[in-house]
Design a protein around this motif. Sequence first.
Motif, PDB file in Angstrom:
ATOM      1  N   MET A  67      27.444  56.291  28.959  1.00  0.00           N
ATOM      2  CA  MET A  67      26.811  55.901  30.219  1.00  0.00           C
ATOM      3  C   MET A  67      25.333  56.291  30.260  1.00  0.00           C
ATOM      4  O   MET A  67      24.516  55.560  30.828  1.00  0.00           O
ATOM      5  N   TYR A  71      22.489  53.493  30.696  1.00  0.00           N
ATOM      6  CA  TYR A  71      21.468  53.537  31.740  1.00  0.00           C
ATOM      7  C   TYR A  71      20.076  53.375  31.147  1.00  0.00           C
ATOM      8  O   TYR A  71      19.290  52.536  31.603  1.00  0.00           O
ATOM      9  N   TRP A  72      19.765  54.151  30.129  1.00  0.00           N
ATOM     10  CA  TRP A  72      18.400  54.154  29.590  1.00  0.00           C
ATOM     11  C   TRP A  72      18.070  52.904  28.800  1.00  0.00           C
ATOM     12  O   TRP A  72      16.898  52.533  28.707  1.00  0.00           O
ATOM     13  N   HIS A  75      19.511  49.576  32.022  1.00  0.00           N
ATOM     14  CA  HIS A  75      19.154  49.592  33.442  1.00  0.00           C
ATOM     15  C   HIS A  75      17.738  50.074  33.701  1.00  0.00           C
ATOM     16  O   HIS A  75      16.985  49.424  34.434  1.00  0.00           O
ATOM     17  N   ALA A  76      17.356  51.200  33.138  1.00  0.00           N
ATOM     18  CA  ALA A  76      16.036  51.780  33.408  1.00  0.00           C
ATOM     19  C   ALA A  76      14.881  50.822  33.110  1.00  0.00           C
ATOM     20  O   ALA A  76      13.910  50.793  33.882  1.00  0.00           O
ATOM     21  N   PRO A  82      17.518  53.252  40.741  1.00  0.00           N
ATOM     22  CA  PRO A  82      18.846  52.848  40.262  1.00  0.00           C
ATOM     23  C   PRO A  82      19.541  51.801  41.128  1.00  0.00           C
ATOM     24  O   PRO A  82      20.233  50.938  40.603  1.00  0.00           O
ATOM     25  N   ASN A  85      17.916  48.568  39.937  1.00  0.00           N
ATOM     26  CA  ASN A  85      18.099  48.161  38.532  1.00  0.00           C
ATOM     27  C   ASN A  85      19.574  48.054  38.140  1.00  0.00           C
ATOM     28  O   ASN A  85      19.885  47.757  36.995  1.00  0.00           O
ATOM     29  N   GLY A  87      21.800  50.420  37.970  1.00  0.00           N
ATOM     30  CA  GLY A  87      22.274  51.536  37.173  1.00  0.00           C
ATOM     31  C   GLY A  87      22.937  52.661  37.935  1.00  0.00           C
ATOM     32  O   GLY A  87      23.302  53.680  37.349  1.00  0.00           O
ATOM     33  N   ASP A  88      23.138  52.493  39.235  1.00  0.00           N
ATOM     34  CA  ASP A  88      23.711  53.591  40.006  1.00  0.00           C
ATOM     35  C   ASP A  88      25.121  53.954  39.548  1.00  0.00           C
ATOM     36  O   ASP A  88      25.468  55.134  39.462  1.00  0.00           O
ATOM     37  N   ALA A  90      26.318  53.598  36.496  1.00  0.00           N
ATOM     38  CA  ALA A  90      26.194  54.254  35.183  1.00  0.00           C
ATOM     39  C   ALA A  90      25.829  55.719  35.350  1.00  0.00           C
ATOM     40  O   ALA A  90      26.382  56.588  34.666  1.00  0.00           O
ATOM     41  N   ILE A  91      24.903  56.018  36.260  1.00  0.00           N
ATOM     42  CA  ILE A  91      24.526  57.411  36.510  1.00  0.00           C
ATOM     43  C   ILE A  91      25.705  58.191  37.066  1.00  0.00           C
ATOM     44  O   ILE A  91      25.996  59.309  36.623  1.00  0.00           O
ATOM     45  N   CYS A  94      28.281  58.801  34.401  1.00  0.00           N
ATOM     46  CA  CYS A  94      27.757  59.775  33.447  1.00  0.00           C
ATOM     47  C   CYS A  94      27.994  61.196  33.951  1.00  0.00           C
ATOM     48  O   CYS A  94      28.507  62.049  33.211  1.00  0.00           O
TER      49      CYS A  94
END
Length: 115
Positions: A67, A71-72, A75-76, A82, A85, A87-88, A90-91, A94
């Motif tokens: 994850m 994200y990096w 998404h980032a 987030p 993009n 990615g919320d 994924a964070i 993680c």
Amino acid sequence: MVLRVVSALLFLEHGTQKLLGFPDGGGHAVSLFSIMGLAGILEAVGGALLVLGFKTRIVAFLLSGEMAVAYWTAHAPRGFFPVLNGGDAAILFCFVFLYLVFAGPGAWSLDREKG
């Protein structure tokens, strides 16, 4: 324990969407021999193992790393925030999985520590 099971079921759903096109993958699955295919395998197998609480700490460590990489890399680059993009999740996955590395599987698991 409930956090592990619910998070794992949600994560498993991401894997089945990639591998089987279900739910609502438009009936299209990704190629197994791609980065998304590898992610789908990790998500489906890892999610199932976490639901059962089998090899929880090892699996959670691997999925937390997956994850972070997701994200990096995916998404980032699409933006800083987030929520914008995408990615919320994924964070959140993680850090929930990182928590499970240290907290362990809980009482209702195949890995439970007796004693």
